[in-house]
Motif scaffolding. Structure first.
Motif, PDB file in Angstrom:
ATOM      1  N   GLY A 346     -32.147  35.897   9.876  1.00 20.16           N
ATOM      2  CA  GLY A 346     -31.208  34.910   9.346  1.00 20.16           C
ATOM      3  C   GLY A 346     -31.642  33.063   9.632  1.00 20.16           C
ATOM      4  N   VAL A 347     -32.886  32.768   9.854  1.00 23.86           N
ATOM      5  CA  VAL A 347     -33.781  31.437  10.900  1.00 23.86           C
ATOM      6  C   VAL A 347     -34.137  31.276   9.708  1.00 23.86           C
ATOM      7  N   GLN A 348     -34.324  29.489   9.607  1.00 28.26           N
ATOM      8  CA  GLN A 348     -34.432  28.638   9.188  1.00 28.26           C
ATOM      9  C   GLN A 348     -35.644  27.170  10.100  1.00 28.26           C
ATOM     10  N   ILE A 349     -36.244  27.018   9.897  1.00 33.42           N
ATOM     11  CA  ILE A 349     -36.629  25.734  10.671  1.00 33.42           C
ATOM     12  C   ILE A 349     -37.189  24.766   9.821  1.00 33.42           C
ATOM     13  N   SER A 350     -37.348  23.811  10.237  1.00 35.30           N
ATOM     14  CA  SER A 350     -37.475  22.394   9.154  1.00 35.30           C
ATOM     15  C   SER A 350     -37.287  20.806  10.035  1.00 35.30           C
ATOM     16  N   GLY A 351     -37.639  20.045   9.593  1.00 34.14           N
ATOM     17  CA  GLY A 351     -37.950  19.022   9.880  1.00 34.14           C
ATOM     18  C   GLY A 351     -36.566  17.726  10.064  1.00 34.14           C
ATOM     19  N   ASP A 362     -37.911  15.598  14.999  1.00 31.41           N
ATOM     20  CA  ASP A 362     -37.698  16.927  15.293  1.00 31.41           C
ATOM     21  C   ASP A 362     -37.427  18.536  14.933  1.00 31.41           C
ATOM     22  N   VAL A 363     -38.416  19.188  15.816  1.00 32.18           N
ATOM     23  CA  VAL A 363     -37.875  20.749  14.772  1.00 32.18           C
ATOM     24  C   VAL A 363     -36.299  21.561  15.089  1.00 32.18           C
ATOM     25  N   VAL A 364     -35.914  21.256  14.139  1.00 33.89           N
ATOM     26  CA  VAL A 364     -34.418  21.869  13.306  1.00 33.89           C
ATOM     27  C   VAL A 364     -34.414  23.833  13.452  1.00 33.89           C
ATOM     28  N   CYS A 365     -33.957  24.160  14.331  1.00 37.31           N
ATOM     29  CA  CYS A 365     -33.563  25.615  13.997  1.00 37.31           C
ATOM     30  C   CYS A 365     -32.527  25.942  13.174  1.00 37.31           C
ATOM     31  N   THR A 366     -32.143  27.100  12.911  1.00 38.12           N
ATOM     32  CA  THR A 366     -30.233  26.720  11.473  1.00 38.12           C
ATOM     33  C   THR A 366     -30.880  28.334  12.004  1.00 38.12           C
ATOM     34  N   ILE A 367     -29.990  29.224  12.320  1.00 41.03           N
ATOM     35  CA  ILE A 367     -30.076  30.377  12.470  1.00 41.03           C
ATOM     36  C   ILE A 367     -28.289  31.276  12.479  1.00 41.03           C
ATOM     37  N   ALA A 368     -28.745  32.309  11.772  1.00 41.55           N
ATOM     38  CA  ALA A 368     -27.137  32.908  11.861  1.00 41.55           C
ATOM     39  C   ALA A 368     -27.065  33.294  12.869  1.00 41.55           C
TER      40      ALA A 368
END
Length: 398
Positions: A346-351, A362-368
């Motif tokens: 569960g890893v998603q990357i966005s800006g 900035d790089v944003v990491c959404t992680i479970a």
């Protein structure tokens, strides 16, 4: 076509320096000797080809070797692995760029020599590069902006390049001291760093910014500190330069990205994206996604642009690519590296917009992950395989 142009360079400037670098310099004749000493590599898709990867000398020599022998050249960033094109290149292909771009997908972009020359020659004329003694290259010459404004100008139009491995002030001070009438291209983050360093740019006679939005504040400060008009250049890797602010006075509108260049036609789609028609548009991607237009002289950009009588005005980019200090990053690539390092699916990357306008995003990491497990040690392990500019600045857990 290239052979005749190169012969003219040799006749007029053969024993003059074509390329400076920290350890020395090469004349035009010495550069040709270095190129002819290179052996092509073999690719199952491209056949014999030259890989342009490494420092400024290695990239320039490989480009020249390919152009002289009619073999394709693939340009790859020093810190990246080469992507083998997924489709067979046509006989026209002279140059292959490997880039993420605004789409957020790392792919190969193919170009004929005529398409590359159209962009290089258009910039040479519009920027007035024949009036300058040298192009200083503290930016990556494997990126489209650095490639077409420096080493390709050397090979096609005889403008010498002084290549530097970094944009740090120490090397630039030494390089600037060697030349008069310097053309200096850079991205906004570089221009901000040079301002803060107190660098002496008195030998710079043309200053150009590209890669991301140029703020009015940065343009104003460059004028106040260096006495230079910082010219805004806009384009994409698929079609080269599109517009340019050639005025001698600072802009009054931040979205202003200048006038459309000669020989280029533009229009907007229903959703506002800019469509470009130009002789510099490439042959296409090695892998095309539905809805994309990049072939036959047309390219549909990801940028929402307003087209007016006064020129182009930039609104926003709709692509998935993340722009960190003018370097385009692929979110899927970053997410895959973090998944591999942590074992977490569960890893998603966005800006997300950065508070620093020159950093852009900035790089944003959404992680479970439970919040208590998001420690500094975990972040270090998760980012071990990432380049510094890929490391998330913001983390979201849940």
């Amino acid at each position: 076509m290239f052979a005749e142009r190169w012969k003219q360079n040799l006749r007029q400037k053969g024993d003059q320096i074509a390329l400076w670098y920290p350890e020395g310099a090469l004349t035009f004749r010495e550069l040709e000797a270095a190129a002819r000493a290179l052996k092509p590599q073999i690719c199952p898709v491209l056949g014999d080809f030259y890989l342009a990867q490494g420092d400024g000398v290695e990239i320039t020599s490989a480009l020249l070797a390919g152009f002289l022998t009619g073999r394709p050249v693939q340009v790859v960033e020093k810190d990246r692995q080469r992507r083998v094109p997924t489709s067979t290149a046509s006989a026209e292909v002279a140059l292959i760029k490997q880039t993420v771009g605004s789409s957020g997908l790392r792919r190969c972009q193919c170009f004929s020599f005529d398409q590359i020359a159209a962009d290089v020659d258009r910039l040479h004329a519009v920027l007035g590069l024949r009036d300058h003694a040298v192009a200083l290259a503290p930016l990556s010459v494997a990126h489209s902006f650095g490639l077409t404004t420096t080493v390709l100008q050397t090979l096609l139009n005889g403008l010498p390049t002084h290549w530097l491995p970094t944009p740090f002030p120490t090397g630039m001070i030494e390089a600037l001291a060697q030349h008069e009438r310097v053309f200096l291209p850079g991205v906004p983050a570089m221009w901000k760093a040079w301002l803060l360093s107190g660098l002496d740019l008195s030998h710079v006679t043309l200053a150009v910014s590209a890669g991301s939005v140029l703020s009015l504040d940065l343009e104003k400060r460059v004028r106040e500190v260096f006495g230079l008009k910082l010219h805004n250049l806009y384009g994409t890797s698929e079609c080269g330069a599109i517009s340019y602010d050639a005025s001698t006075i600072p802009r009054t509108s931040e979205p202003d990205i200048g006038q459309v260049l000669p020989g280029i036609e533009v229009q907007t789609t229903q959703e506002g994206r800019l469509m470009v028609r130009s002789d510099a548009v490439g042959l296409g991607y090695d892998e095309t996604k539905p809805g994309e237009i990049f072939a036959h002289g047309e390219h549909l950009t990801w940028d929402v642009i307003e087209v007016g009588e006064q020129g182009l005005a930039f609104d926003q980019c709709l692509g998935a690519g993340i722009n960190v200090a003018s370097r385009k990053l692929g979110p899927d690539e970053i997410a895959a590296k973090i998944r591999e390092a942590t074992g977490i699916d569960g890893v998603q990357i966005s800006g997300a917009r950065s508070r620093d306008p020159e950093r852009v995003q900035d790089v944003v990491c959404t992680i479970a992950l439970p919040p208590e497990q998001l420690t500094q040690e975990f972040k270090a392990r998760a980012c071990a395989a990432l380049a510094p500019w890929e490391v998330p600045r913001r983390w979201v857990v849940g």
